[in-house]
Enzyme design. Structure first.
Site, PDB file in Angstrom:
ATOM      1  N   ARG A  12      13.841  -4.195   0.454  1.00 47.22           N
ATOM      2  CA  ARG A  12      13.256  -5.088  -0.561  1.00 47.22           C
ATOM      3  C   ARG A  12      14.006  -6.407  -0.642  1.00 47.22           C
ATOM      4  O   ARG A  12      14.187  -6.945  -1.748  1.00 47.22           O
ATOM      5  CB  ARG A  12      13.255  -4.431  -1.959  1.00 47.22           C
ATOM      6  CG  ARG A  12      12.383  -3.205  -2.096  1.00 47.22           C
ATOM      7  CD  ARG A  12      10.954  -3.582  -2.450  1.00 47.22           C
ATOM      8  NE  ARG A  12      10.070  -2.439  -2.251  1.00 47.22           N
ATOM      9  CZ  ARG A  12       9.703  -1.603  -3.209  1.00 47.22           C
ATOM     10  NH1 ARG A  12      10.137  -1.778  -4.434  1.00 47.22           N
ATOM     11  NH2 ARG A  12       8.910  -0.613  -2.939  1.00 47.22           N
ATOM     12  N   ARG A  16      10.557  -9.314  -6.116  1.00 47.69           N
ATOM     13  CA  ARG A  16      10.469  -9.985  -7.424  1.00 47.69           C
ATOM     14  C   ARG A  16      11.770 -10.591  -7.930  1.00 47.69           C
ATOM     15  O   ARG A  16      11.755 -11.396  -8.861  1.00 47.69           O
ATOM     16  CB  ARG A  16       9.914  -9.000  -8.466  1.00 47.69           C
ATOM     17  CG  ARG A  16       8.427  -8.771  -8.288  1.00 47.69           C
ATOM     18  CD  ARG A  16       7.979  -7.545  -9.035  1.00 47.69           C
ATOM     19  NE  ARG A  16       8.599  -6.362  -8.455  1.00 47.69           N
ATOM     20  CZ  ARG A  16       8.347  -5.106  -8.833  1.00 47.69           C
ATOM     21  NH1 ARG A  16       7.501  -4.894  -9.810  1.00 47.69           N
ATOM     22  NH2 ARG A  16       8.944  -4.100  -8.243  1.00 47.69           N
ATOM     23  N   ARG A  25       3.385 -14.623  -5.945  1.00 46.79           N
ATOM     24  CA  ARG A  25       2.651 -13.496  -6.508  1.00 46.79           C
ATOM     25  C   ARG A  25       1.820 -13.875  -7.723  1.00 46.79           C
ATOM     26  O   ARG A  25       0.908 -13.124  -8.099  1.00 46.79           O
ATOM     27  CB  ARG A  25       3.628 -12.357  -6.851  1.00 46.79           C
ATOM     28  CG  ARG A  25       4.068 -11.556  -5.633  1.00 46.79           C
ATOM     29  CD  ARG A  25       3.061 -10.468  -5.240  1.00 46.79           C
ATOM     30  NE  ARG A  25       3.136  -9.346  -6.158  1.00 46.79           N
ATOM     31  CZ  ARG A  25       2.249  -9.050  -7.095  1.00 46.79           C
ATOM     32  NH1 ARG A  25       1.193  -9.812  -7.236  1.00 46.79           N
ATOM     33  NH2 ARG A  25       2.405  -8.027  -7.875  1.00 46.79           N
ATOM     34  N   ASP A  61       3.462  -2.848   2.950  1.00 44.66           N
ATOM     35  CA  ASP A  61       3.741  -1.719   2.062  1.00 44.66           C
ATOM     36  C   ASP A  61       3.499  -0.410   2.779  1.00 44.66           C
ATOM     37  O   ASP A  61       2.607  -0.287   3.616  1.00 44.66           O
ATOM     38  CB  ASP A  61       2.911  -1.785   0.775  1.00 44.66           C
ATOM     39  CG  ASP A  61       3.513  -0.855  -0.273  1.00 44.66           C
ATOM     40  OD1 ASP A  61       4.450  -1.273  -0.959  1.00 44.66           O
ATOM     41  OD2 ASP A  61       3.074   0.307  -0.361  1.00 44.66           O
ATOM     42  N   TYR A 138       2.564  10.620  -2.318  1.00 52.68           N
ATOM     43  CA  TYR A 138       1.719   9.642  -3.019  1.00 52.68           C
ATOM     44  C   TYR A 138       0.260  10.066  -2.994  1.00 52.68           C
ATOM     45  O   TYR A 138      -0.442   9.983  -4.006  1.00 52.68           O
ATOM     46  CB  TYR A 138       1.878   8.238  -2.422  1.00 52.68           C
ATOM     47  CG  TYR A 138       3.153   7.597  -2.886  1.00 52.68           C
ATOM     48  CD1 TYR A 138       3.230   7.004  -4.147  1.00 52.68           C
ATOM     49  CD2 TYR A 138       4.296   7.628  -2.116  1.00 52.68           C
ATOM     50  CE1 TYR A 138       4.417   6.450  -4.604  1.00 52.68           C
ATOM     51  CE2 TYR A 138       5.486   7.083  -2.560  1.00 52.68           C
ATOM     52  CZ  TYR A 138       5.542   6.499  -3.807  1.00 52.68           C
ATOM     53  OH  TYR A 138       6.716   5.966  -4.262  1.00 52.68           O
TER      54      TYR A 138
HETATM   55  O1  CP3 Z   1      11.820  -3.779   2.146  1.00 50.48           O
HETATM   56  C1  CP3 Z   1      11.100  -4.788   2.238  1.00 50.48           C
HETATM   57  O2  CP3 Z   1      11.463  -5.922   1.864  1.00 50.48           O
HETATM   58  C2  CP3 Z   1       9.761  -4.682   2.949  1.00 50.48           C
HETATM   59  C3  CP3 Z   1       8.635  -4.574   2.111  1.00 50.48           C
HETATM   60  C4  CP3 Z   1       8.344  -3.246   1.481  1.00 50.48           C
HETATM   61  C5  CP3 Z   1       7.556  -3.113   0.300  1.00 50.48           C
HETATM   62  N1  CP3 Z   1       7.357  -1.808   0.061  1.00 50.48           N
HETATM   63  C6  CP3 Z   1       7.011  -4.207  -0.492  1.00 50.48           C
HETATM   64  C7  CP3 Z   1       6.746  -3.939  -1.915  1.00 50.48           C
HETATM   65  C8  CP3 Z   1       8.654  -1.962   1.894  1.00 50.48           C
HETATM   66  C9  CP3 Z   1       9.517  -1.525   3.058  1.00 50.48           C
HETATM   67  C10 CP3 Z   1       8.018  -1.061   1.003  1.00 50.48           C
HETATM   68  C11 CP3 Z   1       8.096   0.383   1.190  1.00 50.48           C
HETATM   69  C12 CP3 Z   1       7.542   1.243   0.145  1.00 50.48           C
HETATM   70  N2  CP3 Z   1       6.431   1.043  -0.620  1.00 50.48           N
HETATM   71  C13 CP3 Z   1       8.046   2.501  -0.154  1.00 50.48           C
HETATM   72  C14 CP3 Z   1       9.205   3.151   0.520  1.00 50.48           C
HETATM   73  C15 CP3 Z   1      10.419   2.451   0.167  1.00 50.48           C
HETATM   74  C16 CP3 Z   1      11.058   2.883  -1.069  1.00 50.48           C
HETATM   75  O3  CP3 Z   1      10.986   2.194  -2.079  1.00 50.48           O
HETATM   76  O4  CP3 Z   1      11.689   3.934  -0.960  1.00 50.48           O
HETATM   77  C17 CP3 Z   1       7.267   3.043  -1.153  1.00 50.48           C
HETATM   78  C18 CP3 Z   1       7.488   4.369  -1.813  1.00 50.48           C
HETATM   79  C19 CP3 Z   1       6.238   2.110  -1.427  1.00 50.48           C
HETATM   80  C20 CP3 Z   1       5.139   2.258  -2.397  1.00 50.48           C
HETATM   81  C21 CP3 Z   1       5.286   1.261  -3.457  1.00 50.48           C
HETATM   82  N3  CP3 Z   1       5.019  -0.073  -3.296  1.00 50.48           N
HETATM   83  C22 CP3 Z   1       5.701   1.485  -4.769  1.00 50.48           C
HETATM   84  C23 CP3 Z   1       6.118   2.816  -5.330  1.00 50.48           C
HETATM   85  C24 CP3 Z   1       5.668   0.259  -5.415  1.00 50.48           C
HETATM   86  C25 CP3 Z   1       5.934  -0.015  -6.841  1.00 50.48           C
HETATM   87  C26 CP3 Z   1       7.379  -0.017  -7.131  1.00 50.48           C
HETATM   88  C27 CP3 Z   1       7.804  -1.398  -7.521  1.00 50.48           C
HETATM   89  O5  CP3 Z   1       8.930  -1.754  -7.164  1.00 50.48           O
HETATM   90  O6  CP3 Z   1       7.042  -2.067  -8.204  1.00 50.48           O
HETATM   91  C28 CP3 Z   1       5.276  -0.724  -4.465  1.00 50.48           C
HETATM   92  C29 CP3 Z   1       5.130  -2.169  -4.706  1.00 50.48           C
HETATM   93  C30 CP3 Z   1       5.899  -3.045  -3.786  1.00 50.48           C
HETATM   94  N4  CP3 Z   1       5.947  -2.955  -2.427  1.00 50.48           N
HETATM   95  C31 CP3 Z   1       6.679  -4.148  -4.170  1.00 50.48           C
HETATM   96  C32 CP3 Z   1       7.209  -4.715  -3.013  1.00 50.48           C
HETATM   97  C33 CP3 Z   1       8.117  -5.913  -2.866  1.00 50.48           C
HETATM   98  C34 CP3 Z   1       6.830  -4.623  -5.595  1.00 50.48           C
HETATM   99  C35 CP3 Z   1       6.530  -6.077  -5.690  1.00 50.48           C
HETATM  100  C36 CP3 Z   1       5.305  -6.535  -6.388  1.00 50.48           C
HETATM  101  O7  CP3 Z   1       4.666  -5.863  -7.214  1.00 50.48           O
HETATM  102  O8  CP3 Z   1       5.036  -7.710  -6.124  1.00 50.48           O
END
Ligand code: CP3
Length: 331
Positions: A12, A16, A25, A61, A138
């Site tokens: 990440r 944000r 965003r 994602d 999920y």
């Molecule tokens: O790491 C990176 O910078 C690459 C981008 C990336 C995202 N998601 C962008 C994202 C990666 C590698 C992921 C992986 C991901 N997505 C996982 C596995 C990684 C982990 O966290 O263990 C999972 C379980 C997801 C599913 C997912 N996507 C969830 C549960 C959420 C909500 C949690 C949150 O932080 O809000 C997301 C949203 C998400 N994916 C965001 C980002 C940057 C949040 C940003 C936003 O809402 O703009």
């Protein structure tokens, strides 16, 4: 391979906690960013302009493959994912479709080509996919879970259907990663973020065979593979057995102990607690000193957090941390 400093990147690292990400965003939803190669490229590159990271990770994602599998989802108000109709029965699991990632997820592969062009060899690009257990959780829970009740009920109650489902998920992850490698990524990470919910015995039975298949598929393509999970301290030896050139370690286990379990012939990635970055910098540096001391300057340590950067993290702390790791490890 010899390095002049311990390499560092962050899960990440685009997100944000950065104002330029939040600004983008405001105009585009998360899925829009993921599905538009220009936007995904821009967001992937944002942290590289500000932070001394040694790798880019493709902005995308983990859940994107769910849609072409026939499991539509959305991100509601940035509150995390929701799956409208979670898979709850054996028949639900059987309905999941395989797909061609070069068609259904072509936008991801286009983003990879664009990012690689922009990077022009400055740092490597990491691609990724979700592991069967984590992706299944999920699809089955319908969102995030802390107990994985529905997932485990199906796993224990319908093991044959579980294995058929995970075989399909492993095939999808393998095809997707190979397509990313062909598009140009220099390394891949398999996210099994929630597999720490399993003990060693259950990991061996319900997850390991499927993970092994993914790492075998990737190994034939000549790029390093990172195997990542959270809360996996007690099952690191099993993760090692499943595969991966690099194994992730979270912050619950000291790095040297984790490395003993992973084995000296593999590289390790981690293991700073992401919440430490919310504290003062002297504490960030002290915690970093401990991670580096336990790594003992051995080759094969990739500095990272034990999980992703949290939205409330001050960007200055991330900048200072990456610089500090480089300063302290210059050889
Ligand atoms: O790491 C990176 O910078 C690459 C981008 C990336 C995202 N998601 C962008 C994202 C990666 C590698 C992921 C992986 C991901 N997505 C996982 C596995 C990684 C982990 O966290 O263990 C999972 C379980 C997801 C599913 C997912 N996507 C969830 C549960 C959420 C909500 C949690 C949150 O932080 O809000 C997301 C949203 C998400 N994916 C965001 C980002 C940057 C949040 C940003 C936003 O809402 O703009």
């Amino acid at each position: 391979m010899p390095v002049d400093v311990t390499p560092v990147w962050f899960m990440r690292q685009a997100g944000r906690y950065m104002s330029e990400y939040r600004a983008l965003r405001e105009r585009h939803s998360l899925l829009e960013v993921c599905r538009t190669p220009d936007l995904a490229t821009e967001v992937t590159l944002q942290p590289l302009r500000r932070i001394e990271v040694d790798a880019a990770i493709l902005f995308s994602d983990l859940l994107l493959p769910l849609e072409p599998m026939g499991v539509p989802f959305d991100f509601l108000h940035g509150e995390g994912p929701t799956i409208a109709t979670p898979l709850r029965t054996e028949a639900d699991l059987e309905r999941v479709r395989c797909f061609e990632p070069r068609e259904a997820l072509a936008f991801v592969l286009e983003a990879i080509v664009q990012v690689k062009r922009e990077l022009a060899g400055r740092v490597p690009l990491i691609g990724f996919a979700g592991a069967p257990f984590t992706l299944a959780s999920y699809a089955i829970e319908g969102g995030h879970s802390s107990t994985f009740v529905h997932t485990k009920a199906l796993m224990y109650g319908s093991p044959a259907a579980w294995h058929r489902f995970c075989e399909r998920l492993a095939g999808i992850a393998s095809d997707y990663l190979v397509a990313q490698i062909e598009a140009g990524v220099d390394a891949v990470q398999v996210f099994d973020s929630w597999v720490g919910a399993l003990n060693a015995r259950d990991y061996r039975e319900f997850a390991l065979p499927h993970m092994r298949r993914i790492f075998q598929a990737v190994a034939a393509h000549g790029v390093p593979a990172i195997h990542f999970g959270v809360g996996t301290g007690t099952i690191l030896a099993e993760l090692r057995e499943a595969g991966g050139d690099v194994i992730g370690a979270d912050w619950r286990i000291p790095l040297d102990e984790a490395w003993d379990r992973i084995g000296a012939d593999r590289a390790i990635q981690g293991n700073l607690d992401p919440t430490v970055l919310l504290g003062p910098l002297d504490r960030v540096f002290a915690a970093t000193d401990e991670v580096l001391a336990r790594a003992g300057g051995r080759l094969g340590h990739i500095f990272n957090l034990g999980h992703g950067i949290l939205p409330a993290t001050p960007v200055e702390h991330v900048q200072a941390l990456a610089r500090y790791v480089h300063q302290q490890t210059r050889r």
